[in-house]
Structure formats: C-alpha cells, structure tokens
Design a protein around this motif. Structure first.
Motif, PDB file in Angstrom:
ATOM      1  N   SER A   1       9.347   4.542   1.430  1.00  0.00           N
ATOM      2  CA  SER A   1       9.427   3.139   1.879  1.00  0.00           C
ATOM      3  C   SER A   1      10.603   3.195   2.818  1.00  0.00           C
ATOM      4  O   SER A   1      10.795   2.130   3.418  1.00  0.00           O
ATOM      5  CB  SER A   1       9.886   2.231   0.420  1.00  0.00           C
ATOM      6  OG  SER A   1      11.037   2.734  -0.108  1.00  0.00           O
TER       7      SER A   1
ATOM      8  N   TYR B   1       6.715   7.675  -6.807  1.00  0.00           N
ATOM      9  CA  TYR B   1       6.646   7.011  -5.668  1.00  0.00           C
ATOM     10  C   TYR B   1       7.075   5.228  -6.058  1.00  0.00           C
ATOM     11  O   TYR B   1       7.625   4.661  -5.480  1.00  0.00           O
ATOM     12  CB  TYR B   1       5.309   6.914  -4.967  1.00  0.00           C
ATOM     13  CG  TYR B   1       5.202   5.808  -3.839  1.00  0.00           C
ATOM     14  CD1 TYR B   1       5.931   5.740  -2.833  1.00  0.00           C
ATOM     15  CD2 TYR B   1       4.120   4.789  -4.021  1.00  0.00           C
ATOM     16  CE1 TYR B   1       5.706   4.635  -1.887  1.00  0.00           C
ATOM     17  CE2 TYR B   1       4.302   3.425  -3.322  1.00  0.00           C
ATOM     18  CZ  TYR B   1       5.026   3.506  -2.171  1.00  0.00           C
ATOM     19  OH  TYR B   1       4.883   2.375  -1.400  1.00  0.00           O
TER      20      TYR B   1
ATOM     21  N   TYR C   1       1.431  -5.117   3.075  1.00  0.00           N
ATOM     22  CA  TYR C   1       2.007  -4.171   2.793  1.00  0.00           C
ATOM     23  C   TYR C   1       1.387  -3.165   1.630  1.00  0.00           C
ATOM     24  O   TYR C   1       1.420  -1.808   2.214  1.00  0.00           O
ATOM     25  CB  TYR C   1       3.350  -4.629   2.100  1.00  0.00           C
ATOM     26  CG  TYR C   1       4.603  -3.899   1.862  1.00  0.00           C
ATOM     27  CD1 TYR C   1       5.544  -3.413   2.898  1.00  0.00           C
ATOM     28  CD2 TYR C   1       4.539  -2.867   0.929  1.00  0.00           C
ATOM     29  CE1 TYR C   1       6.631  -2.748   2.558  1.00  0.00           C
ATOM     30  CE2 TYR C   1       5.493  -1.727   0.726  1.00  0.00           C
ATOM     31  CZ  TYR C   1       6.548  -1.815   1.455  1.00  0.00           C
ATOM     32  OH  TYR C   1       7.661  -0.712   1.213  1.00  0.00           O
ATOM     33  N   SER C   2       0.545  -3.613   0.941  1.00  0.00           N
ATOM     34  CA  SER C   2      -0.306  -2.957   0.216  1.00  0.00           C
ATOM     35  C   SER C   2      -1.361  -2.094   0.713  1.00  0.00           C
ATOM     36  O   SER C   2      -1.514  -1.086   0.746  1.00  0.00           O
ATOM     37  CB  SER C   2      -0.754  -3.992  -1.048  1.00  0.00           C
ATOM     38  OG  SER C   2       0.201  -4.666  -1.800  1.00  0.00           O
TER      39      SER C   2
ATOM     40  N   VAL D   1      13.564  -0.611  -1.853  1.00  0.00           N
ATOM     41  CA  VAL D   1      13.282  -1.844  -0.861  1.00  0.00           C
ATOM     42  C   VAL D   1      14.153  -3.063  -1.360  1.00  0.00           C
ATOM     43  O   VAL D   1      14.709  -3.825  -0.757  1.00  0.00           O
ATOM     44  CB  VAL D   1      12.019  -2.158  -0.994  1.00  0.00           C
ATOM     45  CG1 VAL D   1      11.638  -3.638  -0.209  1.00  0.00           C
ATOM     46  CG2 VAL D   1      10.895  -1.304  -0.430  1.00  0.00           C
TER      47      VAL D   1
ATOM     48  N   SER E   1       5.429  13.015   5.267  1.00  0.00           N
ATOM     49  CA  SER E   1       6.573  12.454   4.575  1.00  0.00           C
ATOM     50  C   SER E   1       7.757  13.291   4.482  1.00  0.00           C
ATOM     51  O   SER E   1       8.790  12.885   4.780  1.00  0.00           O
ATOM     52  CB  SER E   1       6.280  11.691   3.164  1.00  0.00           C
ATOM     53  OG  SER E   1       5.327  10.690   3.229  1.00  0.00           O
TER      54      SER E   1
ATOM     55  N   LEU F   1       7.537  -8.017  -2.370  1.00  0.00           N
ATOM     56  CA  LEU F   1       7.839  -6.667  -3.111  1.00  0.00           C
ATOM     57  C   LEU F   1       7.144  -6.787  -4.467  1.00  0.00           C
ATOM     58  O   LEU F   1       6.599  -6.180  -5.022  1.00  0.00           O
ATOM     59  CB  LEU F   1       9.181  -6.847  -3.162  1.00  0.00           C
ATOM     60  CG  LEU F   1       9.718  -5.475  -4.328  1.00  0.00           C
ATOM     61  CD1 LEU F   1       9.086  -4.114  -3.570  1.00  0.00           C
ATOM     62  CD2 LEU F   1      11.245  -5.517  -4.149  1.00  0.00           C
TER      63      LEU F   1
ATOM     64  N   VAL G   1       9.864   2.614  -4.694  1.00  0.00           N
ATOM     65  CA  VAL G   1       9.880   1.099  -4.026  1.00  0.00           C
ATOM     66  C   VAL G   1      10.989   0.410  -4.423  1.00  0.00           C
ATOM     67  O   VAL G   1      11.414  -0.577  -3.865  1.00  0.00           O
ATOM     68  CB  VAL G   1       8.666   0.537  -4.448  1.00  0.00           C
ATOM     69  CG1 VAL G   1       8.399  -0.776  -3.896  1.00  0.00           C
ATOM     70  CG2 VAL G   1       7.316   1.429  -4.038  1.00  0.00           C
TER      71      VAL G   1
ATOM     72  N   GLY H   1      16.036  -3.656   1.590  1.00  0.00           N
ATOM     73  CA  GLY H   1      15.022  -4.527   1.987  1.00  0.00           C
ATOM     74  C   GLY H   1      15.940  -5.822   2.666  1.00  0.00           C
ATOM     75  O   GLY H   1      15.932  -6.356   4.001  1.00  0.00           O
TER      76      GLY H   1
ATOM     77  N   THR I   1       0.105   0.508   2.776  1.00  0.00           N
ATOM     78  CA  THR I   1       0.627   1.793   1.944  1.00  0.00           C
ATOM     79  C   THR I   1      -0.312   2.409   1.257  1.00  0.00           C
ATOM     80  O   THR I   1      -0.395   3.731   1.466  1.00  0.00           O
ATOM     81  CB  THR I   1       1.896   1.080   1.153  1.00  0.00           C
ATOM     82  OG1 THR I   1       2.762   0.376   1.723  1.00  0.00           O
ATOM     83  CG2 THR I   1       2.347   2.306   0.216  1.00  0.00           C
TER      84      THR I   1
ATOM     85  N   VAL J   1       6.356   1.207   7.369  1.00  0.00           N
ATOM     86  CA  VAL J   1       6.709   0.493   6.497  1.00  0.00           C
ATOM     87  C   VAL J   1       8.057  -0.114   6.237  1.00  0.00           C
ATOM     88  O   VAL J   1       7.877  -1.188   6.133  1.00  0.00           O
ATOM     89  CB  VAL J   1       6.595   1.526   4.981  1.00  0.00           C
ATOM     90  CG1 VAL J   1       7.089   0.765   3.703  1.00  0.00           C
ATOM     91  CG2 VAL J   1       5.235   2.197   4.704  1.00  0.00           C
ATOM     92  N   SER J   2       9.065   0.618   6.820  1.00  0.00           N
ATOM     93  CA  SER J   2      10.311  -0.117   6.962  1.00  0.00           C
ATOM     94  C   SER J   2      10.229  -1.086   7.895  1.00  0.00           C
ATOM     95  O   SER J   2      11.217  -1.950   7.830  1.00  0.00           O
ATOM     96  CB  SER J   2      11.388   1.154   7.068  1.00  0.00           C
ATOM     97  OG  SER J   2      11.217   1.810   8.075  1.00  0.00           O
TER      98      SER J   2
END
Length: 492
Positions: free
Chosen positions: A252, A85, A54-55, A92, A401, A275, A89, A96, A58, A258-259
């Motif tokens: 996110s 930003y 994920y890192s 999430v 975005s 997360l 997060v 999430g 992103t 990402v989603s």
C-alpha cells in the motif's frame, strides 16, 4: 465454453463500461483539465467510489487467477500470504492522512513528486519515477497475462492468449483516454461490484456442487493433506514465505498506483470510508479466491499450469455457462482496472517528474500532453512483456513489489525522520533497485534467502548510512512534517 458466448459477454461489458466512463467526464470551466483533475480527479473523490476503485485496482487478476493458482500449487500457505498483505493495509491508517495533508498543502500529483519536494532534490523524484516504471511495467504485464490465460483457458484455446492480452490492453487505453482517473474510478466501481457479486455467488455454487464446505475440506484432508499444512507441498518454505510476504506487507506504500490514490479523497472522512470499504471487500474476495484454488485442486488435480485453475473451473460442468462468463468478465474488469491505474500513474510520474525536469519551465498543459502521449508506449511495453508468458502470476506480482519496496525507507523517513537526506534517498532507491535486479537476473540467494527478504534491509542500510554521512534539508523537512501533522484528525 463457446467462444461466441465469451465474446458476447465481453462486448456487453465494454458497452456498459464505456457508457459509465463517458458519463464520468467532468468539464472544467476553463476548458482543458490540469494534471490534478486528469490524474487525481480534482482531489474530490467520494469515499464509496474511492473504496470500490481502490479495491478493483488492488485486487486484480492477481486474486482470482494468481492467488487461486497459488492456493492450487501451495495450499493454505497462500491464505497466510494474503493475510499478511491485509495486515499491511494498516499502514494506510498511519500514512494515508499524512499523504492527503501534504498533497493538499503542496499540490502534489505523484508520490515521486512528494519525495522530490521533501528531500529538496528533483533527482529523487526522477529516480523514484524511473524505478517505479522499471518494476510496474512487469506488474501491468502480469494483469494482461491473467486475461490471456483466462480467455484462452475458458475457450480451450479458441481465443488465443495473445488475443486476450490485446483486448485488455485496448480496453485499458480507452478508459484512461476518455476522462483520466475519473473514468477509471467510476468504471472501477462498476467492475468491483461485478467482481465481488459474481465471484462470491459462483464460488458458493461450486462448493455446493462438490458436496458443501464439510465435504470440500474432508476431501482435501484425505486426498491432498499437504494443501492444509504449512509449509505445504514444497512451494512454501519459511524463506520463500518471507520472501513473498515482506514486499506484500508494504504494497500500500510502495506501489505508487495505490499510494497516489491517497491524494484523491475529498476529505479525511472520505478516506476513512475508502479504507473501511476496502477492508470489507478484501476480506470477502480473499476467501473467495482461496476457495476457488481449493475447489480446482479437488476437481482438476493434474493441471500443468496452476494459473489455469480458475479458467478450467469456470469452463467446467461445475459452473453454468452464463454464470461462468459473469465471473470471467469480473476478472477481466479487475485486470483492466489495475492496468489503467498503473498506466495513469506511470504517465503522470514520467511527465511530472522526468519530462518536467528535462524541460524546465514546461507548463501543466504541456506536461498533461506528454502524460497522455506516453500512455500507448507503456501499454505496448506491458503487452510485449506479457507475451513472455512467465509462470505463476502471484510470484511475478510479488517480484514487482520486491523492486518497489526499496522506496519504503525514503517514504517512511519523509514523515518521521528529519535527518533523512537526498543522497540517502538516492542511494537506497537506486542502489536497492540495482540489488534487486541483480539478484533476480543471477538467481543468487545469499544465505539461501530470496530477493524479497534482502530488498528492504539493503535499502534501509543504504538510506540510514548515507543520510548520516550527508547533509539533510532540515528547513524543508520541518515544513513538510509540520504540514503532515496539521492534517491529522486528532491534531485538527
């Protein structure tokens, strides 16, 4: 810096990453993997691998090239932009578990498929997939451009911009074809570790070569005081700042590459670890990227293109060549990880939500074949867009975005408003997308506000207004929201 050293380091990285990607393959007892296995890793990804992947996905070339360049051009406002930003997060934590729950309950592979089901209209899924493709291809191109600027800048043009773009494109294609999302996630984990360790170590070394933190900020205060003030040197005005940060806050949710990862963790505990790990990674990487921008501003205050701040610094006497190529490989890896994730997400959406609608009755094997077939096409489109060499990677990333944020009202309402209708979702996604494209093409700024400010309000008004005037699929909405609520940890 010697192009031989650069090519050697890239070759070593490729060999190691290919080994990791190959080892990550999972053979299913039945033979060919289905859509969920190829694009979601069978919904069984662990928390630590998910966090690193994920890192890496992103924090792409946007950070060490784009955010550093934005800091170079606009000063400390770039840090505020990224912190917004970071605050986003938190979404999430709210969405999430709900994504994960409905994904398990209904077998969703893509966020667009989820919206099509929730609003009982396949047209919503098709519209979401097409709008995502329209704006994500330029975002992928931004990552390719970051690699082109990086390799070209570090070798003083010995490695051309186009060569760097082509290298990143080929690597992204290879990683995606080997084993789908599993190879992408495991190579992402390797790339994330390389990114954070190498960039942090070299950033501290550069700061030390400039006299330490106290001397660094003292020099900034004396020679570049505008870099430490808001709005700064003129790049950041209140309207510009809001135009950049509003779409970034919803990144996110709005960015499907990402989603879609919210469907992948093996459990809610794995999602929680994902997360938390991402937040720790992001805090360090943000600080490092901003330090890079400030350091480059002191060492090389007259760069014509601020996106060359990091490449110029890495190729300078402030960084030993071996450490410089380590950071370079980390940035290359970050860009490739984002590109291959975008490619996989778009191919899954085009096959699952566009092709499957056009060819009713197509089975998963055929959809998977189509998904793999469109991967090279997506890569070529991104490569062609990257060759335009548009300036300021960070601003272009936010522009992408901005287009994607028009999907946010339909996403939020899917879980919290039973009155949302399919016609409202179509109006907000298509109408909002057309509005964003028109504003960027014409350069219009109604009331002096950029597209980043207008996109979300326009989409919200269209969604709510049209939904109130049309019938909503109440029965489907009830079942969908009930499935989402059952998956929440405090309800379980």
């Amino acid at each position: 810096m010697s192009s031989t050293l650069v090519w050697t380091s890239v070759l070593v990285y490729v060999v190691v990453a290919l080994g990791v990607a190959w080892r990550s393959r999972e053979r299913r007892p039945g033979g060919t993997p289905d859509m969920a296995h190829y694009f979601l890793g069978g919904r069984r990804m662990g928390g630590m691998v998910s966090a690193l992947s994920y890192s890496a996905t992103t924090y792409s070339a946007f950070m060490m090239v784009g955010l550093a360049g934005l800091t170079y051009a606009g000063g400390v406002g770039a840090l505020g932009f990224e912190i917004v930003y970071f605050a986003g997060v938190s979404l999430v934590a709210i969405f999430g578990p709900r994504f994960w729950a409905v994904g398990k309950a209904f077998g969703f592979v893509t966020p667009s498929e989820m919206l099509g089901h929730r609003y009982a209209n396949r047209g919503v899924a098709v519209a979401t997939a097409l709008v995502s493709s329209l704006f994500l291809v330029p975002y992928a191109a931004v990552q390719l451009a970051g690699v082109g600027y990086l390799l070209s800048g570090m070798t003083d043009g010995a490695i051309g911009f186009t060569t760097g773009v082509a290298v990143a494109t080929v690597l992204a294609l290879v990683f995606t074809f080997i084993a789908g999302i599993r190879s992408v996630m495991w190579t992402d984990a390797l790339q994330a570790l390389l990114m954070i360790v190498a960039s942090t170590a070299v950033a501290l070394l550069v700061v030390a070569s400039l006299g330490g933190f106290e001397a660094l900020f003292a020099t900034l205060a004396d020679e570049h005081p505008e870099a430490l003030t808001v709005p700064g040197s003129g790049l950041f005005t209140p309207a510009t700042f809001l135009g950049l940060t509003i779409p970034w806050f919803f990144f996110s949710l709005s960015n499907p590459q990402v989603s879609q990862r919210l469907f992948m963790p093996a459990s809610l505990q794995a999602m929680r670890r994902m997360l938390l790990g991402f937040l720790c990674f992001g805090l360090v990487y943000t600080a490092v990227s901003v330090l890079w921008g400030f350091s480059a501003l002191i060492a090389f205050p007259d760069l014509e293109n601020s996106d060359l701040a990091t490449p110029t610094l890495l190729a300078s006497a402030h960084v030993p060549p071996v450490l410089g190529v380590l950071v370079m490989v980390g940035i290359l890896a970050a860009a490739v990880s984002t590109i291959d994730s975008i490619m996989l997400t778009l191919s899954s959406m085009l096959s699952r939500d566009v092709y499957a609608v056009a060819r009713k009755g197509s089975d998963e094997r055929r959809q998977l074949w189509v998904g793999k077939a469109v991967l090279p096409l997506i890569a070529l489109l991104a490569l062609a867009f990257a060759e335009l060499r548009l300036d300021l990677i960070a601003v272009l990333s936010v522009a992408a975005s901005t287009g994607l944020v028009v999907t946010v009202p339909a996403l939020v309402a899917a879980f919290f408003w039973r009155g949302g209708s399919a016609v409202g979702a179509l109006a907000s996604i298509l109408g909002g997308g057309v509005c964003v494209v028109a504003l960027y093409i014409t350069g219009a700024k109604p009331l002096g506000w950029p597209p980043g400010i207008w996109a979300l309000p326009v989409a919200c008004v269209l969604f709510v207004g049209v939904s109130l005037l049309s019938a909503s699929p109440r029965q489907t909405a009830e079942a969908f929201i009930a499935a989402a609520e059952r998956g929440l940890p405090w309800r379980r």
